[in-house]
Design an enzyme around this catalytic site. Sequence first.
Site, PDB file in Angstrom:
ATOM      1  N   GLU A 289       0.948 -11.427  -0.695  1.00 33.00           N
ATOM      2  CA  GLU A 289       2.510 -11.408  -1.298  1.00 33.00           C
ATOM      3  C   GLU A 289       2.634 -13.068  -1.611  1.00 33.00           C
ATOM      4  O   GLU A 289       3.545 -13.142  -2.355  1.00 33.00           O
ATOM      5  CB  GLU A 289       3.288 -11.125  -0.058  1.00 33.00           C
ATOM      6  N   HIS A 310     -22.514  -1.372   6.611  1.00 33.86           N
ATOM      7  CA  HIS A 310     -23.157  -0.032   6.484  1.00 33.86           C
ATOM      8  C   HIS A 310     -22.319   0.627   5.350  1.00 33.86           C
ATOM      9  O   HIS A 310     -22.810   1.858   5.067  1.00 33.86           O
ATOM     10  CB  HIS A 310     -23.510   0.851   7.906  1.00 33.86           C
ATOM     11  N   LYS A 424      10.169   0.298  -5.544  1.00 35.32           N
ATOM     12  CA  LYS A 424      11.244   0.730  -5.064  1.00 35.32           C
ATOM     13  C   LYS A 424      12.167   1.267  -5.928  1.00 35.32           C
ATOM     14  O   LYS A 424      12.740   2.333  -5.950  1.00 35.32           O
ATOM     15  CB  LYS A 424      12.030  -0.327  -4.331  1.00 35.32           C
TER      16      LYS A 424
END
Length: 449
Positions: A289, A310, A424
């Site tokens: 951010e 792995h 949003k």
Amino acid sequence: MKNLELNIDNVLPFVSKEVLEGYQELTSYHIRHLHQRTGKGSDFLGWLDLPSKINEESIVEIEDAANELNKKIEVMVVIGIGGSYLGAKAVIDALSHSFGLSLNDRSFPKIVFAGQNISEDYTGELIDFLNDKSYAITVISKSGTTTEPAIAFRILRKHLENKYGPEEAGKRIIAITSEGRGALRSLVEEKGYRSFVIPDDVGGRYSLLTPVGLLPVVQAGFDIRQLIAGAKKMEEMTSPEIPFWDNPSAVYAAARNELYRQSPKTEILASYHPKLIYLAEWWKQLYGESEGKEKKGIFPASVNFTADLHSMGQYIQEGQRNLFETVISIHNPSREVLIPEEADDADGLNFLAGKRIEEVNKMAELGTMLAHVDGGVPNILIRLPELNEYYLGQLMYFFQKACAVSGYLMNVNPFDQPGVEAYKNNMFALLRKPGFEEETELIYKRLNK
Ligand code: PA5
């Protein structure tokens, strides 16, 4: 080793010491601006001296609130998202017993998190879990209007009120939000909930040492005084008068910026301790951010070794060469578990008999680092003497300070996050939120094409 140590020896095959030395003046310029509050986003620098400024009265107030509620509950639900939960979750996970047992003679409530997603399964199952538990809620939202925690709080507040009645439910809710504004603050005033303030000049991802991080950490039974003391030590170790090579935040910011400039665009935070998985989540939010804007920024990724050797190990060793790695190494883990001898040595591991598992883990760490450097992946090493509150305080303040300097080196404002509004707006348009009529029409037209 008494403090966090930063080691960039395995960056030097890729970036010369002289080149890094060239960052001396620039980092010291940015650290000065940070402290003089004259750089970008200077309205959000309250976190910078929180460790040295926090007073006894505030600490006691947080401890008292937690201790009072802890007496009558088995579970504390902490509601929040992003910077309003990741710091606390990172510290609590790092310090808790991996299987939920108590690490000291006192017992503390189990801390569970909500409002960090909008999964119906998660919420429904949380309610199943809470039905027969004595619980309380700590709701954290600086704005008070973030959709995910607001939905969770609506649902859980109803559940709590149905379970205990409105009066007792009110005593089981603590709110942490801005002072004097926002929907959550209005509710606090209407219902009389106990509350704490998130200072206006501290952004979510820098809020660990405000009640946002401190209250859940005390509720979980950990020592916030040590967390603050560690951060305070790092505040001193990274202050403007400290020379470049002695300031770990300055060197880390310089090394990662130079690597980014040369080509690697992804930084992988690696650790060999599953307890640090959420520390990496907190770090990803902090750097993602803060730096990811204006088409710039190092992509913050994370792995937990040896499990991820792995899975992701192949890519890191031989995939596209656009990576560097930052390893958090714990010098002295607290447990001692020995590998036993086997009479038939069927798995051929008797050469390890009598050794601590940690010795194998450490050799895996060293061997991997050398292999990755040989594979063209520069490696930054951060060593912590132990995993406890004090060194987590050092580590998290170190990362915050380095992030601010690093953002300034990239010439972005490390304290805003304008890009998070895009999803949003679309979500609200799709959900036909009043006031979004135009966006709703446009988005449905786009989807029907
Ligand atoms: O770092 C930030 O500022 C964000 O991640 C916020 O913490 C997050 O969006 C939650 O916001 P709020 O505390 O207002 O609910």
